[in-house]
Design an enzyme around this catalytic site. Structure first.
Site, PDB file in Angstrom:
ATOM      1  N   TYR A 166       0.852  -1.185   0.000  1.00 32.97           N
ATOM      2  CA  TYR A 166       0.000   0.000   0.000  1.00 32.97           C
ATOM      3  C   TYR A 166       0.889   1.236   0.000  1.00 32.97           C
ATOM      4  O   TYR A 166       1.880   1.294   0.739  1.00 32.97           O
ATOM      5  CB  TYR A 166      -0.890   0.002   1.249  1.00 32.97           C
ATOM      6  CG  TYR A 166      -1.743   1.241   1.414  1.00 32.97           C
ATOM      7  CD1 TYR A 166      -2.789   1.511   0.538  1.00 32.97           C
ATOM      8  CD2 TYR A 166      -1.505   2.138   2.453  1.00 32.97           C
ATOM      9  CE1 TYR A 166      -3.578   2.641   0.695  1.00 32.97           C
ATOM     10  CE2 TYR A 166      -2.290   3.272   2.630  1.00 32.97           C
ATOM     11  CZ  TYR A 166      -3.322   3.523   1.745  1.00 32.97           C
ATOM     12  OH  TYR A 166      -4.102   4.643   1.905  1.00 32.97           O
ATOM     13  N   ASP A 261       9.475   2.750  -0.834  1.00 27.78           N
ATOM     14  CA  ASP A 261       8.525   3.442   0.037  1.00 27.78           C
ATOM     15  C   ASP A 261       8.837   3.088   1.493  1.00 27.78           C
ATOM     16  O   ASP A 261       8.546   1.981   1.957  1.00 27.78           O
ATOM     17  CB  ASP A 261       7.100   3.032  -0.353  1.00 27.78           C
ATOM     18  CG  ASP A 261       6.034   3.724   0.496  1.00 27.78           C
ATOM     19  OD1 ASP A 261       6.397   4.393   1.485  1.00 27.78           O
ATOM     20  OD2 ASP A 261       4.841   3.579   0.165  1.00 27.78           O
ATOM     21  N   LYS A 293       5.021   9.178   8.597  1.00 29.18           N
ATOM     22  CA  LYS A 293       4.846   8.616   9.943  1.00 29.18           C
ATOM     23  C   LYS A 293       5.864   9.128  10.969  1.00 29.18           C
ATOM     24  O   LYS A 293       5.721  10.235  11.466  1.00 29.18           O
ATOM     25  CB  LYS A 293       4.810   7.090   9.863  1.00 29.18           C
ATOM     26  CG  LYS A 293       3.619   6.614   8.993  1.00 29.18           C
ATOM     27  CD  LYS A 293       3.303   5.169   9.114  1.00 29.18           C
ATOM     28  CE  LYS A 293       2.271   4.704   8.119  1.00 29.18           C
ATOM     29  NZ  LYS A 293       0.921   4.634   8.583  1.00 29.18           N
TER      30      LYS A 293
END
Ligand SMILES: Cc1ncc(COP(=O)(O)O)c(C=O)c1O
Length: 473
Positions: A166, A261, A293
């Site tokens: 994702y 990523d 994050k």
């Protein structure tokens, strides 16, 4: 009843009230959920928060300190979600709060360059292989911009991604595998035009041969391969040894860019993310990386960066457009910078130690209860797959989706009732923080036998329709 009508002295909502033993007291969360659903689709601002995968009432959290969350009904939980990764140091860390308070007092957004964003960029460059970095506000923005840049740099359109990875809700990346390896993908959600995924190829994760075939067929058209540096969004599925290096090498051979990523793994699995475990040791680097994050310290901050010659194409230096009103926001960058500066080797050593201890405890409790499972980890992220008997590892999305979601739901609720907040979905990582001390670990470990028994008591696969409707109350 609106919560605002409760008295300040209400024993449940007063900040001075003793925490309740968690259990079935969710009246205030339930009332808020009803109000939320009247004004917000599904009652939440990001789908997984709704508990639709596990059923029941999502807990509305009022405050968080260290390793603990406290909900509006006064229940306290050890938090194993950590805001889906960002809270590496734990909640309300005093030094982060002090830095943020001081930043807020200086004004919250100027729309000009500021010192903290330079310092945060310098910290990122010092810790990772990126030579230059651009700050944005979300991981989605970071991956979307990295792909635009890769396409701009190569003059090619095709993007290769892996099933189960994702990268945020970018149209081109919300794609499912098409019928053949070298055919275009199909949109994974209504609202994404076929044209947006027509240039996306979706391959099985950890499959070297599939990548070889796709490059053999269409190598000269491929702008980039994007992958989670180590997937955490189908549960934790670490890359097979050499897989990332192979991706990097193949991209270089074909003039494509390798986009790693690290939104989830960056500054979490080591001080320099997944790259610290692989490329930094083996001597290779992705062309572009994305972060989010942890680097925002609980605020909306994210980034993408990489090779200086590629980044030089970005506006205003180059022609590839990218911008953001709140990019590099002074409060968010202060929170991120303070968090990263506090994230020393000692922090990572503690996280790894606690992670190993808990993985062992979960595995023992499930073994004891006779529940088939696989525990997979990557530093302070790990997940528990409630697999069918005989499955000893999860290497791709296909195996991940074969797990017993009904058993996870039973385990989840038994943990929740005992004061442990796990991700409300079997496909998510469990995250630890530096604030997870002996007391927090003890509470988690003490809850495991009853939760394992609850998972063991689930007899057969539930009807999938029943499961997906369970949360839609
Ligand atoms: C690997 C990865 N990339 C990108 C994203 C998207 O980040 P955001 O939710 O900040 O848009 C996520 C979010 O969980 C992620 O895990």
């Amino acid at each position: 009843m609106p919560l605002g009508s409760l008295s300040d002295n209400d024993p449940v909502t007063s900040p001075h009230a003793a925490p309740r033993a968690p259990g079935s007291q969710v009246a205030r969360s339930s009332a808020l959920f009803d109000r939320a659903r009247a004004v917000t689709p599904g009652g939440v601002n990001s789908p997984v928060r709704s508990f639709s995968a596990v059923g029941g009432t999502p807990r509305f959290i009022e405050s968080a300190h260290g390793a603990y969350l406290r909900d509006v009904d006064g229940n306290e939980y050890v938090d194993l979600v950590c805001s889906w990764g960002p809270m590496l140091l734990g909640h309300a860390h005093p030094e982060v709060l002090a830095a943020v308070s001081a930043a807020v007092a200086r004004g919250t957004s100027y729309g000009t360059p500021t010192r903290p964003e330079v310092e945060l960029a310098e910290e990122i460059v010092a810790r990772t292989p990126v030579e230059r970095v651009r700050l944005v506000s979300s991981g989605t923005e970071a991956t979307m911009s990295a792909i635009r840049l890769a396409r701009g740099f190569t003059g090619r359109e095709l993007v290769v991604k892996f099933a189960g990875c994702y990268h945020g809700h970018v149209d081109a990346l919300l794609a499912e595998a098409g019928s053949g390896l070298a055919t275009h993908a199909v949109p994974g959600t209504p609202g994404v035009p076929g044209a947006s995924t027509a240039a996306t190829l979706v391959l099985p994760y950890n499959d070297v041969e599939a990548l070889r075939q796709v490059f053999a067929a269409r190598g000269s058209e491929i702008a980039c391969v994007i992958t989670e540096a180590a997937p955490g969004n189908m549960g934790v599925v670490p890359p097979a040894p050499g897989f990332n290096a192979f991706l990097a090498r193949t991209c270089t051979e074909h003039g494509a860019l390798f986009v790693s990523d690290e939104v989830m793994t960056g500054f979490r699995v080591t001080r320099s993310g997944q790259h610290g475990l692989e490329g930094a040791i083996e001597g290779w680097a992705p062309d572009l990386l994305t972060f989010g994050k942890v680097m925002g310290g609980g605020f909306p901050a994210a980034a993408f960066g990489g090779r200086a010659d590629v980044m030089a194409l970005l506006s205003p230096e180059g022609p590839v457009y990218q911008a953001g009103t709140l990019s590099g926001n002074p409060v968010a960058t202060t929170a991120g910078l303070t968090t990263l500066r506090l994230a020393t080797d000692d922090v990572y050593a503690h996280l790894d130690k606690v992670s190993l201890l808990l993985q062992g405890a979960v595995a023992s409790a499930l073994d004891e209860a006779g529940v088939p499972h696989v525990v997979q980890s990557n530093g302070s992220m790990f997940s528990v797959f409630f697999t069918e008997p005989g499955v000893d590892a999860v290497r791709n999305f296909e195996t991940a989706t074969g797990q017993r979601l009904d058993r996870y739901a039973a385990f989840f609720h038994a943990m929740l009732d005992q004061g442990v907040y796990l991700p409300p979905s079997a496909f998510e990582a469990w995250f630890l923080s530096f604030a997870h001390d002996d007391a927090a670990v003890h509470r988690i470990v003490a809850a495991l036998p009853a939760a394992s028994d609850a998972a063991a008591a689930v007899p057969d696969r539930l009807d999938p329709e029943r499961l997906s409707n369970a949360g839609a109350r």
